[in-house]
Enzyme design. Structure first.
Site, PDB file in Angstrom:
ATOM      1  N   LYS A 168     -21.896  25.461  20.654  1.00  0.00           N
ATOM      2  CA  LYS A 168     -21.157  26.480  21.413  1.00  0.00           C
ATOM      3  C   LYS A 168     -19.764  26.678  20.806  1.00  0.00           C
ATOM      4  O   LYS A 168     -19.256  27.796  20.712  1.00  0.00           O
ATOM      5  CB  LYS A 168     -21.056  26.052  22.878  1.00  0.00           C
ATOM      6  N   LYS A 236      -9.245  28.788  26.520  1.00  0.00           N
ATOM      7  CA  LYS A 236      -9.617  27.403  26.868  1.00  0.00           C
ATOM      8  C   LYS A 236     -10.633  26.866  25.855  1.00  0.00           C
ATOM      9  O   LYS A 236     -10.506  25.758  25.347  1.00  0.00           O
ATOM     10  CB  LYS A 236     -10.212  27.409  28.288  1.00  0.00           C
TER      11      LYS A 236
HETATM   12  P1  NAP Z   1     -15.410  31.334  36.895  1.00  0.00           P
HETATM   13  O1  NAP Z   1     -15.895  32.655  37.343  1.00  0.00           O
HETATM   14  O2  NAP Z   1     -13.929  31.099  36.817  1.00  0.00           O
HETATM   15  O3  NAP Z   1     -16.067  30.229  37.876  1.00  0.00           O
HETATM   16  C1  NAP Z   1     -15.737  28.882  37.790  1.00  0.00           C
HETATM   17  C2  NAP Z   1     -16.548  28.120  38.816  1.00  0.00           C
HETATM   18  O4  NAP Z   1     -16.259  26.728  38.686  1.00  0.00           O
HETATM   19  C3  NAP Z   1     -16.202  28.488  40.275  1.00  0.00           C
HETATM   20  O5  NAP Z   1     -17.362  28.436  41.051  1.00  0.00           O
HETATM   21  C4  NAP Z   1     -15.231  27.363  40.665  1.00  0.00           C
HETATM   22  O6  NAP Z   1     -15.193  27.127  42.050  1.00  0.00           O
HETATM   23  C5  NAP Z   1     -15.872  26.209  39.957  1.00  0.00           C
HETATM   24  N1  NAP Z   1     -14.937  25.107  39.728  1.00  0.00           N
HETATM   25  C6  NAP Z   1     -13.863  25.099  38.900  1.00  0.00           C
HETATM   26  N2  NAP Z   1     -13.241  23.909  38.935  1.00  0.00           N
HETATM   27  C7  NAP Z   1     -13.944  23.142  39.807  1.00  0.00           C
HETATM   28  C8  NAP Z   1     -13.808  21.819  40.267  1.00  0.00           C
HETATM   29  N3  NAP Z   1     -12.814  21.022  39.832  1.00  0.00           N
HETATM   30  N4  NAP Z   1     -14.702  21.347  41.169  1.00  0.00           N
HETATM   31  C9  NAP Z   1     -15.700  22.139  41.610  1.00  0.00           C
HETATM   32  N5  NAP Z   1     -15.887  23.408  41.224  1.00  0.00           N
HETATM   33  C10 NAP Z   1     -15.018  23.915  40.323  1.00  0.00           C
HETATM   34  O7  NAP Z   1     -15.955  30.941  35.454  1.00  0.00           O
HETATM   35  P2  NAP Z   1     -17.299  31.479  34.739  1.00  0.00           P
HETATM   36  O8  NAP Z   1     -16.971  32.710  33.964  1.00  0.00           O
HETATM   37  O9  NAP Z   1     -18.413  31.490  35.705  1.00  0.00           O
HETATM   38  O10 NAP Z   1     -17.500  30.321  33.659  1.00  0.00           O
HETATM   39  C11 NAP Z   1     -18.088  29.076  33.988  1.00  0.00           C
HETATM   40  C12 NAP Z   1     -18.305  28.276  32.711  1.00  0.00           C
HETATM   41  O11 NAP Z   1     -19.212  28.990  31.859  1.00  0.00           O
HETATM   42  C13 NAP Z   1     -17.039  28.045  31.891  1.00  0.00           C
HETATM   43  O12 NAP Z   1     -17.060  26.782  31.284  1.00  0.00           O
HETATM   44  C14 NAP Z   1     -17.092  29.139  30.842  1.00  0.00           C
HETATM   45  O13 NAP Z   1     -16.370  28.799  29.680  1.00  0.00           O
HETATM   46  C15 NAP Z   1     -18.587  29.236  30.594  1.00  0.00           C
HETATM   47  N6  NAP Z   1     -19.062  30.543  30.117  1.00  0.00           N
HETATM   48  C16 NAP Z   1     -18.567  31.695  30.623  1.00  0.00           C
HETATM   49  C17 NAP Z   1     -19.053  32.913  30.139  1.00  0.00           C
HETATM   50  C18 NAP Z   1     -18.541  34.225  30.674  1.00  0.00           C
HETATM   51  O14 NAP Z   1     -18.798  35.264  30.032  1.00  0.00           O
HETATM   52  N7  NAP Z   1     -17.857  34.254  31.806  1.00  0.00           N
HETATM   53  C19 NAP Z   1     -20.048  32.938  29.148  1.00  0.00           C
HETATM   54  C20 NAP Z   1     -20.572  31.736  28.681  1.00  0.00           C
HETATM   55  C21 NAP Z   1     -20.058  30.538  29.180  1.00  0.00           C
HETATM   56  P3  NAP Z   1     -14.189  27.961  43.015  1.00  0.00           P
HETATM   57  O15 NAP Z   1     -14.947  29.167  43.447  1.00  0.00           O
HETATM   58  O16 NAP Z   1     -13.876  27.014  44.106  1.00  0.00           O
HETATM   59  O17 NAP Z   1     -12.960  28.302  42.195  1.00  0.00           O
END
Ligand code: NAP
Length: 290
Positions: A168, A236
């Protein structure tokens, strides 16, 4: 396979919805309960009140949280509820070192761990067309593969624990380079007074054509930077890549330059925009700004 999802963010929510639709989702949990409740209302899926409660109901737990520390916190919160033989699959993007640490921590309880980051963005998560790169035991992957196929189009087993995250990181470095190239070239075309839609059409079909140009080109030239892939998240990821490169004894120019550019954009309030917001900075190059 009775499956639980932890983290109903931009990625986790559609992943959980697709698992629910395929009949695999036992329950989901999200730190901010209001989000979990909204998900339950929209889909009719069950939600758990704690990670431990979720763990006790499931043979497979899928995690999608933001960063390394968040994954470690979630694993600690789950640990006492996980039965030996159960499987934890982490789809978040974290460092390979953290993935190996979690794999060892869970192995001490007889729980299997796969680091399984994904590409394809929110669109891929919604349409169940993600690509998943997996580190960990290939036999365990085969056990959970039928369930994972409800959320991904392609699964590639990369090797031992951590190799999914190393792959990744490779993807994220490449994405940074593509973003640099596409935004800089389109800013050049704009300054030259060309029709940007025609440039995208003409260039898109040739050797320089790529997914980012054809999907983000038409929006960025209209100053639309709706994510997509949030710039602060890519920042990040590149910070993780920088550390990984350093562990391999190198500093990579694409990573270093993109981190500086993203930092500038985040400081001016654009961190929640798509990574194509780099086009904002590239246009300034033609206004005499470095
Ligand atoms: P996001 O929308 O910011 O969601 C983050 C999630 O993680 C939320 O549900 C948040 O809960 C939860 N979370 C964060 N810290 C936490 C903790 N300490 N304990 C429990 N829950 C926690 O992010 P996302 O875009 O879905 O991305 C999630 C992951 O996938 C990341 O690692 C990102 O790099 C990866 N990713 C993202 C994409 C993309 O296009 N977005 C593509 C591939 C991979 P709350 O609702 O309480 O804040």
């Amino acid at each position: 396979m009775r499956t639980g999802v932890i983290g109903l963010g931009a990625m986790g929510m559609p992943i959980a919805a697709n698992l629910h639709q395929a009949g695999y989702l036992a329950a989901a949990w999200n730190r901010t309960r209001a989000k979990a409740e909204a998900f339950a209302r929209q889909t009719g899926a069950a939600i758990a009140s704690t990670p431990v409660e979720l763990a006790t109901q499931c043979e497979l737990i899928l995690i999608s949280v933001s960063a390394d520390q968040d994954l470690l916190e979630v694993i600690d919160a789950l640990l006492s509820g996980l039965a030996p033989g159960s499987v934890v699959v982490d789809t978040s993007t974290v460092s390979a070192q953290t993935a190996r640490q979690v794999a060892q921590q869970l192995a001490r309880k007889g729980v299997h761990f796969l680091d399984a980051p994904v590409t394809g963005g929110v669109e891929g998560a919604k349409s169940a067309k993600l690509t998943m790169m997996v580190g960990g035991d290939a036999v365990v992957l085969e056990r959970v593969r039928p369930t994972l196929e409800a959320i991904v189009q392609r699964i590639v087993h990369m090797g031992p624990a951590g190799s999914g995250q190393m792959t990744k990181a490779t993807n994220q470095i490449m994405a940074a380079g593509v973003n640099q190239a596409v935004t800089e070239a389109l800013a050049f075309a704009k300054a030259a007074g060309l029709s940007l839609d025609k440039v995208i059409e003409a260039v898109g079909g040739g050797a320089a054509g790529n997914w980012f140009l054809s999907h983000r080109g038409p929006t960025m030239v209209r100053d639309n930077f709706t994510p997509g892939f949030r710039l602060a998240l890519h920042h990040k990821d590149l910070s993780i890549c920088k550390q990984m490169a350093s562990d391999l004894g190198a500093r990579l120019p694409v990573i270093e330059m993109t981190l500086i550019h993203y930092q500038r954009l985040m400081e001016t309030g654009y961190g929640d925009e798509d990574i194509s917001a780099l086009f904002r900075l590239k246009q300034k190059l033609f206004e005499g700004e470095p």
